[in-house]
Design a protein around this motif. Structure first.
Motif, short mmCIF file in Angstrom:
data_model
loop_
_atom_site.label_atom_id
_atom_site.label_comp_id
_atom_site.label_asym_id
_atom_site.label_seq_id
_atom_site.Cartn_x
_atom_site.Cartn_y
_atom_site.Cartn_z
N GLU A 1 0.85 -1.19 0.00
CA GLU A 1 0.00 0.00 0.00
C GLU A 1 0.88 1.24 0.00
OE1 GLU A 1 -2.91 1.77 3.27
OE2 GLU A 1 -3.64 -0.13 2.41
N LEU A 2 0.61 2.15 -0.93
CA LEU A 2 1.33 3.41 -0.97
C LEU A 2 0.79 4.33 0.11
CD1 LEU A 2 1.47 3.97 -4.83
CD2 LEU A 2 3.12 2.80 -3.35
N GLU A 3 1.55 5.37 0.43
CA GLU A 3 1.15 6.25 1.53
C GLU A 3 -0.18 6.94 1.31
OE1 GLU A 3 3.95 9.51 2.14
OE2 GLU A 3 4.66 9.14 0.13
N ASP A 4 -0.63 7.03 0.05
CA ASP A 4 -1.93 7.65 -0.21
C ASP A 4 -3.08 6.67 -0.04
OD1 ASP A 4 -1.72 6.06 -2.47
OD2 ASP A 4 -1.69 7.72 -3.89
N GLY A 5 -2.75 5.42 0.36
CA GLY A 5 -3.77 4.42 0.61
C GLY A 5 -4.07 3.51 -0.56
N ASN A 6 -3.45 3.76 -1.71
CA ASN A 6 -3.70 2.93 -2.89
C ASN A 6 -2.91 1.64 -2.82
OD1 ASN A 6 -5.51 4.60 -4.27
ND2 ASN A 6 -3.85 5.80 -5.15
N PRO A 7 -3.58 0.49 -2.95
CA PRO A 7 -2.86 -0.78 -3.03
C PRO A 7 -2.33 -0.99 -4.45
CG PRO A 7 -5.21 -1.18 -3.07
CD PRO A 7 -5.03 0.30 -2.92
N VAL A 8 -1.10 -1.50 -4.56
CA VAL A 8 -0.50 -1.81 -5.85
C VAL A 8 0.24 -3.14 -5.76
CG1 VAL A 8 -0.22 0.63 -6.53
CG2 VAL A 8 1.64 -0.54 -5.36
N CYS A 9 0.39 -3.79 -6.88
CA CYS A 9 1.20 -5.00 -6.95
C CYS A 9 2.64 -4.58 -7.16
CB CYS A 9 0.73 -5.91 -8.07
SG CYS A 9 -0.89 -6.62 -7.76
N SER A 10 3.51 -4.90 -6.22
CA SER A 10 4.89 -4.42 -6.29
C SER A 10 5.68 -5.02 -7.44
CB SER A 10 5.60 -4.68 -4.97
OG SER A 10 5.69 -6.05 -4.69
N CYS A 11 5.22 -6.15 -7.99
CA CYS A 11 5.95 -6.79 -9.08
C CYS A 11 5.78 -6.07 -10.41
CB CYS A 11 5.56 -8.25 -9.22
SG CYS A 11 3.88 -8.51 -9.84
N ILE A 12 4.75 -5.24 -10.53
CA ILE A 12 4.50 -4.53 -11.79
C ILE A 12 4.40 -3.02 -11.60
CG2 ILE A 12 3.41 -6.49 -12.96
CD1 ILE A 12 0.67 -5.11 -12.32
N SER A 13 4.58 -2.52 -10.39
CA SER A 13 4.44 -1.09 -10.10
C SER A 13 5.82 -0.48 -9.89
CB SER A 13 3.58 -0.86 -8.87
OG SER A 13 2.28 -1.37 -9.09
#
Length: 79
Positions: A48-60
């Motif tokens: 989760e980025l600090e703005d609250g958005n979840p992302v997949c770390s393998c493609i972000s």
């Protein structure tokens, strides 16, 4: 320009280049993020980025335009 990336909750900070994959930065910092498919489908590597958005770390990637980024790493007991 580099970006200081802080992985929480362990407060591990490392410098990264904009455009680097978050998962690769985490591995370089010796931060464990579980992985599965490495294509973003399974969401095992979700952070989760600090703005609250979840992302997949393998493609972000580390975004440009900021000099500091907080990334929250949480563990899923299923993985």
């Amino acid at each position: 320009m580099t970006v200081k990336v802080q992985f929480l909750p362990d407060k591990i900070t490392i410098e990264a280049q904009p455009g680097e994959l978050i998962l690769e930065v985490a591995q370089r910092a010796e931060v464990f993020i579980p992985t599965g498919c490495l294509m973003g489908y399974c969401h095992a590597c979700e952070v989760e980025l600090e703005d609250g958005n979840p992302v997949c770390s393998c493609i972000s990637i580390i975004p440009a335009g900021s000099d500091f980024l907080k990334i929250y790493v949480y563990s899923d007991p299923v993985w």
